[in-house]
Design a protein around this motif. Structure first.
Motif, PDB file in Angstrom:
ATOM      1  N   GLY A  22       0.811  -1.208   0.000  1.00 26.89           N
ATOM      2  CA  GLY A  22       0.000   0.000   0.000  1.00 26.89           C
ATOM      3  C   GLY A  22       0.843   1.256   0.000  1.00 26.89           C
ATOM      4  O   GLY A  22       0.504   2.258  -0.640  1.00 26.89           O
ATOM      5  N   LEU A  23       1.970   1.208   0.692  1.00 26.74           N
ATOM      6  CA  LEU A  23       2.901   2.336   0.702  1.00 26.74           C
ATOM      7  C   LEU A  23       3.476   2.582  -0.687  1.00 26.74           C
ATOM      8  O   LEU A  23       3.590   3.731  -1.127  1.00 26.74           O
ATOM      9  CB  LEU A  23       4.024   2.064   1.704  1.00 26.74           C
ATOM     10  N   VAL A  24       3.788   1.521  -1.396  1.00 24.39           N
ATOM     11  CA  VAL A  24       4.283   1.658  -2.767  1.00 24.39           C
ATOM     12  C   VAL A  24       3.211   2.272  -3.657  1.00 24.39           C
ATOM     13  O   VAL A  24       3.487   3.192  -4.437  1.00 24.39           O
ATOM     14  CB  VAL A  24       4.747   0.278  -3.312  1.00 24.39           C
ATOM     15  N   VAL A  25       1.979   1.803  -3.528  1.00 25.46           N
ATOM     16  CA  VAL A  25       0.866   2.357  -4.321  1.00 25.46           C
ATOM     17  C   VAL A  25       0.657   3.820  -3.980  1.00 25.46           C
ATOM     18  O   VAL A  25       0.452   4.658  -4.866  1.00 25.46           O
ATOM     19  CB  VAL A  25      -0.428   1.534  -4.098  1.00 25.46           C
ATOM     20  N   TRP A  26       0.727   4.165  -2.699  1.00 24.15           N
ATOM     21  CA  TRP A  26       0.557   5.553  -2.260  1.00 24.15           C
ATOM     22  C   TRP A  26       1.631   6.465  -2.844  1.00 24.15           C
ATOM     23  O   TRP A  26       1.335   7.550  -3.345  1.00 24.15           O
ATOM     24  CB  TRP A  26       0.567   5.600  -0.738  1.00 24.15           C
ATOM     25  N   ALA A  27       2.886   6.012  -2.796  1.00 21.55           N
ATOM     26  CA  ALA A  27       3.982   6.825  -3.323  1.00 21.55           C
ATOM     27  C   ALA A  27       3.856   7.009  -4.837  1.00 21.55           C
ATOM     28  O   ALA A  27       3.987   8.124  -5.353  1.00 21.55           O
ATOM     29  CB  ALA A  27       5.321   6.181  -2.971  1.00 21.55           C
ATOM     30  N   ARG A  54      -5.272   8.796   4.319  1.00 26.63           N
ATOM     31  CA  ARG A  54      -5.696   8.613   5.709  1.00 26.63           C
ATOM     32  C   ARG A  54      -4.932   7.495   6.406  1.00 26.63           C
ATOM     33  O   ARG A  54      -4.774   7.512   7.624  1.00 26.63           O
ATOM     34  CB  ARG A  54      -7.192   8.334   5.784  1.00 26.63           C
ATOM     35  N   VAL A  55      -4.469   6.521   5.648  1.00 26.62           N
ATOM     36  CA  VAL A  55      -3.719   5.415   6.248  1.00 26.62           C
ATOM     37  C   VAL A  55      -2.249   5.796   6.425  1.00 26.62           C
ATOM     38  O   VAL A  55      -1.667   5.590   7.498  1.00 26.62           O
ATOM     39  CB  VAL A  55      -3.835   4.136   5.383  1.00 26.62           C
ATOM     40  N   TYR A  56      -1.632   6.364   5.390  1.00 26.55           N
ATOM     41  CA  TYR A  56      -0.184   6.525   5.399  1.00 26.55           C
ATOM     42  C   TYR A  56       0.323   7.878   5.877  1.00 26.55           C
ATOM     43  O   TYR A  56       1.453   7.959   6.362  1.00 26.55           O
ATOM     44  CB  TYR A  56       0.381   6.206   4.014  1.00 26.55           C
ATOM     45  N   ALA A  57      -0.481   8.932   5.787  1.00 27.66           N
ATOM     46  CA  ALA A  57      -0.023  10.237   6.258  1.00 27.66           C
ATOM     47  C   ALA A  57       0.302  10.227   7.758  1.00 27.66           C
ATOM     48  O   ALA A  57       1.348  10.763   8.155  1.00 27.66           O
ATOM     49  CB  ALA A  57      -1.039  11.318   5.915  1.00 27.66           C
ATOM     50  N   PRO A  58      -0.531   9.614   8.617  1.00 29.23           N
ATOM     51  CA  PRO A  58      -0.152   9.567  10.035  1.00 29.23           C
ATOM     52  C   PRO A  58       1.096   8.726  10.307  1.00 29.23           C
ATOM     53  O   PRO A  58       1.808   8.963  11.282  1.00 29.23           O
ATOM     54  CB  PRO A  58      -1.361   8.936  10.723  1.00 29.23           C
TER      55      PRO A  58
END
Length: 103
Positions: A22-27, A54-58
């Motif tokens: 998910g972090l890869v998709v977000w980036a 909402r998941v990765y910003a915090p």
């Protein structure tokens, strides 16, 4: 007890793997929006981007506070990836070393 511990370790590994992907998709999605490859005004795309945010910003916010300014380059997702990958290796090793799987 050993089967339960092993199952919990496997669940932890799966959760960290999902977080990493998910972090890869977000980036990648943030790059695609920045270069106007995908349209952030589309309601479906906006909903997906807001969900990922909402998941990765915090998760990256404390890392951004610690890292110095690199002139527009955000390395906090890479640091989060390293932390998650390290935990993915460390936690099973600690559980196996503690002897919880042998009981």
């Amino acid at each position: 007890m050993a089967n339960t511990t092993l199952a919990l370790v496997n669940i932890f590994i799966m959760i960290t793997q999902v977080l990493i992907w998910g972090l890869v998709v977000w980036a990648i999605s943030s790059w695609l929006v920045a270069f106007n490859i995908i349209n952030a005004y589309n309601p479906v795309v906006r909903a997906i981007l807001n969900g990922l945010d909402r998941v990765y910003a915090p998760l990256v916010r404390p890392i951004r506070r610690i890292l110095p300014d690199f002139g527009g380059i955000d390395l906090s997702p890479a640091v989060l990836w390293l932390i998650l990958a390290g935990l993915q290796q460390l936690v099973p090793a600690l559980v196996m070393d503690s002897g919880l799987l042998l009981q």
